[in-house]
Design an enzyme around this catalytic site. Structure first.
Site, mmCIF file in Angstrom:
data_model
loop_
_atom_site.group_PDB
_atom_site.id
_atom_site.type_symbol
_atom_site.label_atom_id
_atom_site.label_comp_id
_atom_site.label_asym_id
_atom_site.label_seq_id
_atom_site.Cartn_x
_atom_site.Cartn_y
_atom_site.Cartn_z
ATOM 1 N N LYS A 199 0.822 -1.216 0.000
ATOM 2 C CA LYS A 199 0.000 0.000 0.000
ATOM 3 C C LYS A 199 0.849 1.256 0.000
ATOM 4 O O LYS A 199 0.461 2.276 -0.574
ATOM 5 C CB LYS A 199 -0.957 -0.003 1.195
ATOM 6 C CG LYS A 199 -2.081 -1.020 1.015
ATOM 7 C CD LYS A 199 -3.236 -0.801 1.958
ATOM 8 C CE LYS A 199 -4.390 -1.722 1.568
ATOM 9 N NZ LYS A 199 -5.527 -1.653 2.454
ATOM 10 N N LYS A 236 -4.290 -7.626 -6.061
ATOM 11 C CA LYS A 236 -5.636 -8.029 -5.625
ATOM 12 C C LYS A 236 -6.672 -6.965 -6.008
ATOM 13 O O LYS A 236 -6.333 -5.780 -6.142
ATOM 14 C CB LYS A 236 -5.671 -8.334 -4.119
ATOM 15 C CG LYS A 236 -5.676 -7.135 -3.222
ATOM 16 C CD LYS A 236 -6.089 -7.527 -1.800
ATOM 17 C CE LYS A 236 -6.207 -6.267 -0.956
ATOM 18 N NZ LYS A 236 -7.075 -6.401 0.185
ATOM 19 N N LYS A 251 -11.112 -2.068 -3.290
ATOM 20 C CA LYS A 251 -12.150 -1.037 -3.454
ATOM 21 C C LYS A 251 -11.547 0.346 -3.627
ATOM 22 O O LYS A 251 -12.207 1.252 -4.119
ATOM 23 C CB LYS A 251 -13.175 -1.083 -2.316
ATOM 24 C CG LYS A 251 -12.629 -0.873 -0.929
ATOM 25 C CD LYS A 251 -13.755 -0.910 0.101
ATOM 26 C CE LYS A 251 -13.634 -2.040 1.079
ATOM 27 N NZ LYS A 251 -12.427 -2.063 1.904
#
Ligand code: AQP
Length: 338
Positions: free
Chosen positions: A116, A199, A202
């Site tokens: 991230k 992956k 959202k």
């Protein structure tokens, strides 16, 4: 004879966007099944969401959309406890204690942080870095022992166990129990439609990378048609798909929503190109998701129902977590709160 209580289940989802097909197949579908026979706490983790900046009005909206979609997926807010994390102060109180237990070296090994934060590690929030400590607190504040999550969260649960063990060891207590993960075997990790090495998320900047649980039938069909694939026909066996991550991902999705296995789905499409397969996949997705989308829309029309459901869930959650966190604070030497 008294019955042994069944293990308490806790799981959370961040309102950092509209839940995706990945969230649904990796977690939410499992949450619904677990309601039978367990005490479940399902938490909309808004404190996790703000590890990345969230526009305040959008955060409120996304939290309500999340609640509506969870209920529309089949989560029963009467039987379970459904609530938003920020409404129960015990999470933040315990997270601070865990910040002081966790070693920096442990956090440095978290692959999700590396993914991230990307190349810009110095610029991300310190909240993103200590996120796994808050996640450990979410579960341990309830002495929950079963956590249904997608495969991407396995490492964080291992860390939560290391934290509990160190707390118990440092203070000479057996206070926090071990947590077990419940990871669905099929479709445990759904990948991005644009890049099957990442992956489905959202908060991915590309809306084309995911199916949102409020996408219309046309949008779903378009996203599947545009999903990245190769030009080879589909083979007969899974082994022959070895270096074709996009095909593996789409087949996994098809199998999960039609209740078959990837191998059985492959038999159905062996020898054909992606065109006919994608058409069937889009149809299966629309059939599966449209009742959820429609019900969520109906629920969202009544904002006061959503808000009061979450607030009542938060009161029930606090009644469990407050005494546990009071005791953790007593163990470490804080004076009583009152
Ligand atoms: N792609 C996925 N495949 C399978 N399971 C997934 N989960 C998330 N993405 C996938 C599972 O969904 C649950 C809730 O996730 P979360 O919202 O708490 O955080 P996340 O894992 O970081 O999910 P996202 O969608 O990627 O959110 P953002 O974009 O905000 O970071 C978890 O059980 C997770 O395993």
């Amino acid at each position: 004879m008294s019955k042994t209580p069944s293990p308490r289940i806790f799981s959370g989802i961040a309102p950092s966007g509209v839940p995706t097909l990945g969230n649904y197949l990796g977690a939410l579908r499992n949450w619904v099944q677990l309601q039978a026979g367990h005490d479940c706490l399902y938490c909309i983790v808004d404190q996790h969401a703000i590890t990345n900046f969230q526009d305040p009005a959008e955060l409120r909206e996304k939290t309500r959309i999340m609640a509506a979609i969870l209920i529309a997926c089949g989560i029963d807010p009467e039987k379970n406890i459904l609530f938003h994390q920020s409404a129960v102060a015990a999470h933040a109180r315990l997270a601070w204690i865990f910040n002081c237990i966790t070693r920096v070296g442990w956090l440095n090994r978290m692959t999700q942080f590396k993914d991230k934060a990307g190349k810009d590690r110095e610029a991300v929030s310190s909240g993103l870095y200590v996120y796994p400590n808050l996640m450990a607190a979410d579960v341990h504040a309830y002495h929950a022992t079963l956590v249904p999550v997608g495969d991407d969260q396995r490492q964080h649960i291992e860390l939560a166990n290391d934290i509990a063990e160190k707390f118990n060891h440092d203070y000479g207590v057996k206070f926090f129990p071990r947590i077990e993960t419940l990871i669905p075997p099929e479709a445990a990790r759904i990948m991005s439609l644009r890049d099957a090495t990442k992956k489905m998320s959202k908060s991915d900047p590309s809306d084309q990378s995911r199916i949102n649980l409020n996408d219309s039938a046309d949008t779903i069909a378009l996203k599947i048609r545009r999903a990245k694939t190769d030009s080879e026909p589909l083979p007969e066996t899974i082994a022959e798909l070895k270096d074709r991550p996009e095909a593996i991902n789409l087949l996994g999705i098809y199998a999960a929503v039609t209740g078959t296995t990837p191998a059985a789905s492959l038999m159905q499409f062996a020898g054909s190109g992606f065109g006919p397969f994608k058409e069937k996949l889009a149809e299966a997705l629309v059939a599966h998701l449209s009742p959820i989308t429609a019900q969520a829309q109906r629920l969202l029309a009544d904002q006061s129902y959503i808000d009061s459901t979450l607030q009542s869930g938060a009161r029930r959650a606090a009644a469990i977590a407050d005494p546990i966190v009071d005791e953790a604070e007593r163990i470490i030497g804080f004076l009583p709160r009152q």
